[in-house]
Design an enzyme around this catalytic site. Structure first.
Site, PDB file in Angstrom:
ATOM      1  N   SER A 147      67.264 -63.372 -41.566  1.00 43.52           N
ATOM      2  CA  SER A 147      68.205 -62.401 -42.142  1.00 43.52           C
ATOM      3  C   SER A 147      68.283 -62.623 -43.636  1.00 43.52           C
ATOM      4  O   SER A 147      68.085 -63.756 -44.103  1.00 43.52           O
ATOM      5  CB  SER A 147      69.602 -62.601 -41.535  1.00 43.52           C
ATOM      6  OG  SER A 147      70.551 -61.828 -42.255  1.00 43.52           O
ATOM      7  N   TYR A 160      75.733 -69.064 -38.939  1.00 43.76           N
ATOM      8  CA  TYR A 160      74.609 -68.132 -38.707  1.00 43.76           C
ATOM      9  C   TYR A 160      73.578 -68.220 -39.844  1.00 43.76           C
ATOM     10  O   TYR A 160      72.377 -68.404 -39.579  1.00 43.76           O
ATOM     11  CB  TYR A 160      75.207 -66.732 -38.534  1.00 43.76           C
ATOM     12  CG  TYR A 160      74.261 -65.563 -38.503  1.00 43.76           C
ATOM     13  CD1 TYR A 160      73.593 -65.191 -37.324  1.00 43.76           C
ATOM     14  CD2 TYR A 160      74.068 -64.774 -39.636  1.00 43.76           C
ATOM     15  CE1 TYR A 160      72.757 -64.075 -37.302  1.00 43.76           C
ATOM     16  CE2 TYR A 160      73.242 -63.654 -39.616  1.00 43.76           C
ATOM     17  CZ  TYR A 160      72.587 -63.317 -38.449  1.00 43.76           C
ATOM     18  OH  TYR A 160      71.764 -62.207 -38.419  1.00 43.76           O
TER      19      TYR A 160
HETATM   20  N1  LIG Z   1      70.958 -55.622 -37.015  1.00 43.30           N
HETATM   21  C1  LIG Z   1      70.994 -56.089 -38.257  1.00 43.30           C
HETATM   22  O1  LIG Z   1      71.505 -55.450 -39.182  1.00 43.30           O
HETATM   23  C2  LIG Z   1      70.375 -57.429 -38.560  1.00 43.30           C
HETATM   24  C3  LIG Z   1      70.372 -57.863 -39.890  1.00 43.30           C
HETATM   25  C4  LIG Z   1      69.789 -59.085 -40.192  1.00 43.30           C
HETATM   26  C5  LIG Z   1      69.254 -59.859 -39.177  1.00 43.30           C
HETATM   27  N2  LIG Z   1      69.284 -59.420 -37.894  1.00 43.30           N
HETATM   28  C6  LIG Z   1      68.721 -60.269 -36.872  1.00 43.30           C
HETATM   29  O2  LIG Z   1      67.842 -59.513 -36.090  1.00 43.30           O
HETATM   30  C7  LIG Z   1      67.868 -59.970 -34.728  1.00 43.30           C
HETATM   31  C8  LIG Z   1      68.139 -58.810 -33.802  1.00 43.30           C
HETATM   32  O3  LIG Z   1      69.320 -58.181 -34.200  1.00 43.30           O
HETATM   33  P1  LIG Z   1      69.945 -56.973 -33.351  1.00 43.30           P
HETATM   34  O4  LIG Z   1      71.044 -56.388 -34.163  1.00 43.30           O
HETATM   35  O5  LIG Z   1      68.874 -56.122 -32.833  1.00 43.30           O
HETATM   36  O6  LIG Z   1      70.558 -57.837 -32.168  1.00 43.30           O
HETATM   37  P2  LIG Z   1      71.399 -57.396 -30.940  1.00 43.30           P
HETATM   38  O7  LIG Z   1      71.616 -55.928 -30.900  1.00 43.30           O
HETATM   39  O8  LIG Z   1      72.592 -58.272 -30.981  1.00 43.30           O
HETATM   40  O9  LIG Z   1      70.438 -57.710 -29.737  1.00 43.30           O
HETATM   41  C9  LIG Z   1      70.254 -58.971 -29.405  1.00 43.30           C
HETATM   42  C10 LIG Z   1      69.420 -59.047 -28.143  1.00 43.30           C
HETATM   43  O10 LIG Z   1      69.399 -60.423 -27.913  1.00 43.30           O
HETATM   44  C11 LIG Z   1      69.864 -60.697 -26.586  1.00 43.30           C
HETATM   45  N3  LIG Z   1      70.661 -61.923 -26.650  1.00 43.30           N
HETATM   46  C12 LIG Z   1      71.785 -62.151 -27.354  1.00 43.30           C
HETATM   47  N4  LIG Z   1      72.231 -63.392 -27.120  1.00 43.30           N
HETATM   48  C13 LIG Z   1      71.364 -63.963 -26.256  1.00 43.30           C
HETATM   49  C14 LIG Z   1      71.281 -65.232 -25.619  1.00 43.30           C
HETATM   50  N5  LIG Z   1      72.180 -66.187 -25.832  1.00 43.30           N
HETATM   51  N6  LIG Z   1      70.243 -65.451 -24.782  1.00 43.30           N
HETATM   52  C15 LIG Z   1      69.324 -64.504 -24.543  1.00 43.30           C
HETATM   53  N7  LIG Z   1      69.356 -63.280 -25.106  1.00 43.30           N
HETATM   54  C16 LIG Z   1      70.359 -63.027 -25.935  1.00 43.30           C
HETATM   55  C17 LIG Z   1      70.669 -59.480 -26.170  1.00 43.30           C
HETATM   56  O11 LIG Z   1      70.542 -59.255 -24.793  1.00 43.30           O
HETATM   57  P3  LIG Z   1      71.653 -59.760 -23.742  1.00 43.30           P
HETATM   58  O12 LIG Z   1      72.981 -59.429 -24.315  1.00 43.30           O
HETATM   59  O13 LIG Z   1      71.305 -59.023 -22.501  1.00 43.30           O
HETATM   60  O14 LIG Z   1      71.424 -61.226 -23.597  1.00 43.30           O
HETATM   61  C18 LIG Z   1      69.999 -58.356 -26.958  1.00 43.30           C
HETATM   62  O15 LIG Z   1      68.949 -57.788 -26.202  1.00 43.30           O
HETATM   63  C19 LIG Z   1      68.934 -61.074 -34.695  1.00 43.30           C
HETATM   64  O16 LIG Z   1      68.338 -62.322 -34.848  1.00 43.30           O
HETATM   65  C20 LIG Z   1      69.779 -60.783 -35.914  1.00 43.30           C
HETATM   66  O17 LIG Z   1      70.388 -61.942 -36.407  1.00 43.30           O
HETATM   67  C21 LIG Z   1      69.842 -58.219 -37.566  1.00 43.30           C
END
Ligand SMILES: NC(=O)c1ccc[n+]([C@@H]2O[C@H](COP(=O)([O-])OP(=O)(O)OC[C@H]3O[C@@H](n4cnc5c(N)ncnc54)[C@H](OP(=O)(O)O)[C@@H]3O)[C@@H](O)[C@H]2O)c1
Length: 256
Positions: A147, A160
């Site tokens: 991130s 985080y």
């Molecule tokens: N979205 C943004 O703006 C953004 C910005 C910077 C970085 N990121 C990074 O990008 C990545 C993806 O972000 P996102 O927004 O797409 O995430 P998200 O919507 O929170 O999706 C996360 C996925 O991870 C799974 N997950 C969460 N906790 C888990 C656990 N303990 N064990 C196994 N699976 C788990 C969830 O499925 P279940 O709930 O079914 O387990 C879900 O499918 C993350 O690392 C985040 O930090 C995102």
């Protein structure tokens, strides 16, 4: 071979943690479109089933594996199962990243450890297992989704970013340790993306205005916009890219 062929993932096997929704799902869908067999992981069967159905309905090849990232033993067992069933494992995307926004003083040691286990220790464990498989194959792609908050900070969000910077260090170290075996290790650092988890925030007028002001492209990222970077790093097109952090943030982190 055309330049497009260098982006093909035909015959590759890819594991994407958190591939059931959000950025992980978009990455899995793109990899499958490019020809890979993808394994999406998460904790919720219904989410993973829907993801696999969407990918296979589009003509892709996919399967699900259910485990909590904090369960390191379960993660290792899944790696062994995939390797046994598919005979190879070419791409690992460590995409799960849980967040707990609280002042640092509000964290107990156990709360810190829980978050570090889900966000960093899990990725170290999976990467270590998979890298040895890739080393034996003489080919592999390790990708961590970090991130921009690893480099930019705001109060009430210390653990985080600490985990994300740990992941960057891991990818750089593995780039050096496994490069000689044909295994590259890189990171993608997203900025603000309007994923399902961020939906309320991304629709909030104040946050729309914030993006207009602070992101040179003047908007939130669309989840699909992560896929170019991911496909590039996973493919032969990035055969000489190793130890790199590819920022995908519309320019947010370079604007004063
Ligand atoms: N979205 C943004 O703006 C953004 C910005 C910077 C970085 N990121 C990074 O990008 C990545 C993806 O972000 P996102 O927004 O797409 O995430 P998200 O919507 O929170 O999706 C996360 C996925 O991870 C799974 N997950 C969460 N906790 C888990 C656990 N303990 N064990 C196994 N699976 C788990 C969830 O499925 P279940 O709930 O079914 O387990 C879900 O499918 C993350 O690392 C985040 O930090 C995102």
């Amino acid at each position: 071979m055309s330049v497009y062929d260098r982006f093909s993932l035909d015959g590759r096997v890819a594991l994407i943690t958190g591939g059931g929704r959000g950025l992980g799902f978009e990455i899995a869908l793109a990899f499958a479109e490019a020809g890979a067999h993808v394994v999406v992981t998460g904790r919720t069967a219904a989410t993973l089933d829907a993801a696999v159905a969407a990918i296979t309905q589009g003509g892709g090849s996919a399967q699900a594996a259910i485990f909590d990232m904090a369960d390191l033993e379960a993660g290792r067992a899944v790696i062994a199962d995939i390797h046994k069933a598919c005979g190879r494992l070419d791409i690992l995307v460590n995409n799960v990243g849980a967040r707990d926004r609280r002042p640092l003083a509000a964290f107990s040691d156990d709360a810190v450890l829980d978050l570090i286990k889900t966000d960093l220790l899990s990725a170290i464990s999976l990467s270590r297992e998979v890298a040895e498989i890739m080393k034996a194959q003489g080919h592999g792609r390790l990708i961590a989704v970090t991130s921009i908050v690893g480099e930019m900070a705001r109060p009430g969000d210390a653990i985080y970013p600490a985990a994300k910077q740990g992941l960057t260090g891991l990818m750089r170290s593995m780039a050096v340790e496994y490069g000689a075996h044909g295994v590259t290790s890189n990171a993608i650092a997203p900025g603000m993306f309007a994923t399902e988890t961020n939906a309320a925030m991304a629709e909030n007028p104040d946050m729309v205005a914030f993006a207009r002001q602070r992101v040179p492209l003047q908007r939130w990222g669309r989840p699909r916009e992560i896929t170019g970077a991911a496909l590039f790093l996973a493919s032969d097109a990035a055969s000489f890219v190793n130890g790199h952090v590819l920022t995908v943030d519309g320019g947010r982190s370079v604007q004063l």
